[in-house]
Design a protein around this motif. Structure first.
Motif, PDB file in Angstrom:
ATOM      1  N   UNK A  64     -17.319  -3.370 -15.595  1.00  0.00           N
ATOM      2  CA  UNK A  64     -16.374  -2.296 -15.933  1.00  0.00           C
ATOM      3  C   UNK A  64     -15.423  -2.033 -14.778  1.00  0.00           C
ATOM      4  N   UNK A  65     -15.941  -2.142 -13.554  1.00  0.00           N
ATOM      5  CA  UNK A  65     -15.104  -1.868 -12.388  1.00  0.00           C
ATOM      6  C   UNK A  65     -15.604  -2.701 -11.206  1.00  0.00           C
ATOM      7  N   UNK A  66     -14.825  -2.673 -10.125  1.00  0.00           N
ATOM      8  CA  UNK A  66     -15.202  -3.434  -8.934  1.00  0.00           C
ATOM      9  C   UNK A  66     -15.223  -2.498  -7.728  1.00  0.00           C
ATOM     10  N   UNK A  67     -15.860  -2.943  -6.662  1.00  0.00           N
ATOM     11  CA  UNK A  67     -15.746  -2.269  -5.362  1.00  0.00           C
ATOM     12  C   UNK A  67     -15.275  -3.325  -4.377  1.00  0.00           C
ATOM     13  N   UNK A  68     -14.129  -3.036  -3.707  1.00  0.00           N
ATOM     14  CA  UNK A  68     -13.566  -4.051  -2.812  1.00  0.00           C
ATOM     15  C   UNK A  68     -12.787  -3.364  -1.693  1.00  0.00           C
ATOM     16  N   UNK A  69     -12.368  -4.152  -0.694  1.00  0.00           N
ATOM     17  CA  UNK A  69     -11.491  -3.598   0.328  1.00  0.00           C
ATOM     18  C   UNK A  69     -10.052  -3.653  -0.164  1.00  0.00           C
ATOM     19  N   UNK A  70      -9.335  -2.561   0.085  1.00  0.00           N
ATOM     20  CA  UNK A  70      -7.952  -2.424  -0.372  1.00  0.00           C
ATOM     21  C   UNK A  70      -7.109  -2.043   0.840  1.00  0.00           C
ATOM     22  N   UNK A  71      -5.981  -2.742   0.988  1.00  0.00           N
ATOM     23  CA  UNK A  71      -5.057  -2.379   2.071  1.00  0.00           C
ATOM     24  C   UNK A  71      -3.829  -1.730   1.438  1.00  0.00           C
ATOM     25  N   UNK A  72      -2.865  -2.534   0.999  1.00  0.00           N
ATOM     26  CA  UNK A  72      -1.664  -1.961   0.374  1.00  0.00           C
ATOM     27  C   UNK A  72      -1.900  -1.627  -1.096  1.00  0.00           C
ATOM     28  N   UNK A  73      -2.896  -2.239  -1.710  1.00  0.00           N
ATOM     29  CA  UNK A  73      -3.129  -2.053  -3.157  1.00  0.00           C
ATOM     30  C   UNK A  73      -2.375  -3.082  -3.992  1.00  0.00           C
ATOM     31  N   UNK A  74      -1.592  -3.963  -3.322  1.00  0.00           N
ATOM     32  CA  UNK A  74      -0.788  -4.939  -4.068  1.00  0.00           C
ATOM     33  C   UNK A  74      -1.652  -5.907  -4.862  1.00  0.00           C
ATOM     34  N   UNK A  75      -2.769  -6.339  -4.278  1.00  0.00           N
ATOM     35  CA  UNK A  75      -3.634  -7.308  -4.975  1.00  0.00           C
ATOM     36  C   UNK A  75      -4.187  -6.681  -6.251  1.00  0.00           C
ATOM     37  N   UNK A  76      -4.597  -5.413  -6.159  1.00  0.00           N
ATOM     38  CA  UNK A  76      -5.108  -4.729  -7.359  1.00  0.00           C
ATOM     39  C   UNK A  76      -4.024  -4.686  -8.427  1.00  0.00           C
ATOM     40  N   UNK A  77      -2.852  -4.172  -8.035  1.00  0.00           N
ATOM     41  CA  UNK A  77      -1.761  -3.993  -9.018  1.00  0.00           C
ATOM     42  C   UNK A  77      -1.353  -5.316  -9.645  1.00  0.00           C
ATOM     43  N   UNK A  78      -1.303  -6.381  -8.826  1.00  0.00           N
ATOM     44  CA  UNK A  78      -0.893  -7.690  -9.343  1.00  0.00           C
ATOM     45  C   UNK A  78      -1.887  -8.212 -10.367  1.00  0.00           C
ATOM     46  N   UNK A  79      -3.071  -7.642 -10.390  1.00  0.00           N
ATOM     47  CA  UNK A  79      -4.104  -8.114 -11.316  1.00  0.00           C
ATOM     48  C   UNK A  79      -4.483  -7.051 -12.350  1.00  0.00           C
ATOM     49  N   UNK A  80      -3.569  -6.093 -12.570  1.00  0.00           N
ATOM     50  CA  UNK A  80      -3.769  -5.114 -13.645  1.00  0.00           C
ATOM     51  C   UNK A  80      -4.829  -4.063 -13.361  1.00  0.00           C
ATOM     52  N   UNK A  81      -5.170  -3.888 -12.083  1.00  0.00           N
ATOM     53  CA  UNK A  81      -6.196  -2.898 -11.733  1.00  0.00           C
ATOM     54  C   UNK A  81      -5.562  -1.721 -11.016  1.00  0.00           C
ATOM     55  N   UNK A  82      -6.258  -0.597 -11.024  1.00  0.00           N
ATOM     56  CA  UNK A  82      -5.799   0.561 -10.239  1.00  0.00           C
ATOM     57  C   UNK A  82      -6.955   1.075  -9.389  1.00  0.00           C
ATOM     58  N   UNK A  83      -6.629   1.576  -8.192  1.00  0.00           N
ATOM     59  CA  UNK A  83      -7.695   2.123  -7.356  1.00  0.00           C
ATOM     60  C   UNK A  83      -8.272   3.383  -7.997  1.00  0.00           C
ATOM     61  N   UNK A  84      -9.547   3.594  -7.864  1.00  0.00           N
ATOM     62  CA  UNK A  84     -10.180   4.821  -8.387  1.00  0.00           C
ATOM     63  C   UNK A  84     -10.787   5.595  -7.216  1.00  0.00           C
ATOM     64  N   UNK A  85     -12.062   5.409  -6.914  1.00  0.00           N
ATOM     65  CA  UNK A  85     -12.698   6.235  -5.882  1.00  0.00           C
ATOM     66  C   UNK A  85     -12.520   5.633  -4.480  1.00  0.00           C
ATOM     67  N   UNK A  86     -12.187   6.507  -3.550  1.00  0.00           N
ATOM     68  CA  UNK A  86     -12.090   6.120  -2.137  1.00  0.00           C
ATOM     69  C   UNK A  86     -13.492   6.251  -1.539  1.00  0.00           C
ATOM     70  N   UNK A  87     -14.116   5.133  -1.243  1.00  0.00           N
ATOM     71  CA  UNK A  87     -15.520   5.179  -0.791  1.00  0.00           C
ATOM     72  C   UNK A  87     -15.608   5.369   0.721  1.00  0.00           C
ATOM     73  N   UNK A  88     -14.786   4.644   1.472  1.00  0.00           N
ATOM     74  CA  UNK A  88     -14.840   4.789   2.941  1.00  0.00           C
ATOM     75  C   UNK A  88     -13.584   4.207   3.572  1.00  0.00           C
ATOM     76  N   UNK A  89     -13.206   4.765   4.709  1.00  0.00           N
ATOM     77  CA  UNK A  89     -12.153   4.150   5.521  1.00  0.00           C
ATOM     78  C   UNK A  89     -12.787   3.056   6.357  1.00  0.00           C
ATOM     79  N   UNK A  90     -12.057   1.968   6.518  1.00  0.00           N
ATOM     80  CA  UNK A  90     -12.583   0.814   7.258  1.00  0.00           C
ATOM     81  C   UNK A  90     -11.656   0.503   8.429  1.00  0.00           C
ATOM     82  N   UNK A  91     -12.257   0.243   9.594  1.00  0.00           N
ATOM     83  CA  UNK A  91     -11.502  -0.301  10.728  1.00  0.00           C
ATOM     84  C   UNK A  91     -12.478  -1.178  11.496  1.00  0.00           C
ATOM     85  N   UNK A  92     -11.983  -1.805  12.539  1.00  0.00           N
ATOM     86  CA  UNK A  92     -12.830  -2.761  13.258  1.00  0.00           C
ATOM     87  C   UNK A  92     -13.619  -2.045  14.360  1.00  0.00           C
TER      88      UNK A  92
END
Ligand code: AMP
Length: 219
Positions: A154-182
């Motif tokens: 039904x949904x995925x959990x992945x790392x998102x930067x600009x959100x372009x990859x999601x949008x290009x594949x017909x998906x939209x971001x839903x829940x913000x789970x965590x901020x990621x940095x190195x």
């Protein structure tokens, strides 16, 4: 691990591009061009320091088990690994992104039991458990964006930067789970036994992070 040597495990890929300049500012320069070599371990200008270049998901394992003293990895990999078997003393504030859930645009996620596909199965499981949602987690290694449209989840959990990859594949971001940095992680024993070596590197890296922040706010 000898008491006088430091092994640093670096994450290959996008993080490496941003970490090498920081390491250089901290006085550590590989003896050869890491990007032109197929080697996995490198000498550097400091004779007591060795640099390993491995997958981010393996960095916490090497550090927890003591084959590397220090690791540099994304917070996403550290969260997924899940252990508290090492210290995490420094945020390098690079390779920023977010761990998010995402679903086909407009999809209602109202089934009593959600099917969630992710590379980050532990992160996904913990997140939905905290939300009180029943989930079946499906482990995938890549191309997650395809899975909802192939009826796998039904949904995925992945790392998102600009959100372009999601949008290009017909998906939209839903829940913000965590901020990621190195982050820099340190083996617990190395922190004690090699205290001076480790602290001096952490200090120099912290100075490099602060200097970069000043430059980016000034420009
Ligand atoms: P974007 O289209 O900018 O949202 O980037 C999304 C894709 O880039 C994801 O599928 C990730 O595989 C990858 N990505 C973005 N940022 C990072 C990061 N900081 N670390 C690792 N992978 C990333």
């Amino acid at each position: 691990m000898s008491d006088k040597n430091l092994v640093i495990a670096l994450t290959k890929g996008r993080i490496l591009d941003e970490v090498l300049p920081l390491l250089e500012q901290a006085g550590i320069v590989p003896a050869e061009d890491i990007f032109k070599s197929r080697k996995l371990i490198f000498a550097c200008n400091l004779p007591h320091v060795q640099l390993m270049v491995i997958r981010g998901s393996d960095v916490p394992t090497y550090v927890e088990l003591g084959s590397a003293d220090i690791g540099i990895a994304g917070k996403d990999m550290i969260m997924e690994y899940g252990s508290r078997g090492f210290y995490e003393p420094l945020d390098l504030e690079i390779a920023g992104c977010r761990l998010m859930s995402a679903a086909p645009i407009g999809a209602k996620l109202d089934s009593p039991r959600l099917r969630v596909a992710s590379k980050f199965v532990n992160v996904a499981k913990n997140y939905f458990y905290e939300q009180g949602r029943q989930v079946d987690i499906i482990k995938l290694s890549g191309a997650l964006e395809l899975a909802p449209f192939m009826g796998l989840c039904d949904c995925i959990v992945d790392v998102v930067d600009t959100g372009n990859t999601l949008r290009a594949n017909g998906l939209e971001p839903r829940d913000h789970i965590a901020d990621v940095s190195t982050r820099v992680i340190v083996n617990r024993a190395s922190m004690k036994i090699k205290h001076d070596l480790v602290q001096s590197l952490l200090q120099r890296l912290q100075q490099a992070v602060t200097a970069n922040k000043k430059t980016s706010t000034a420009s």
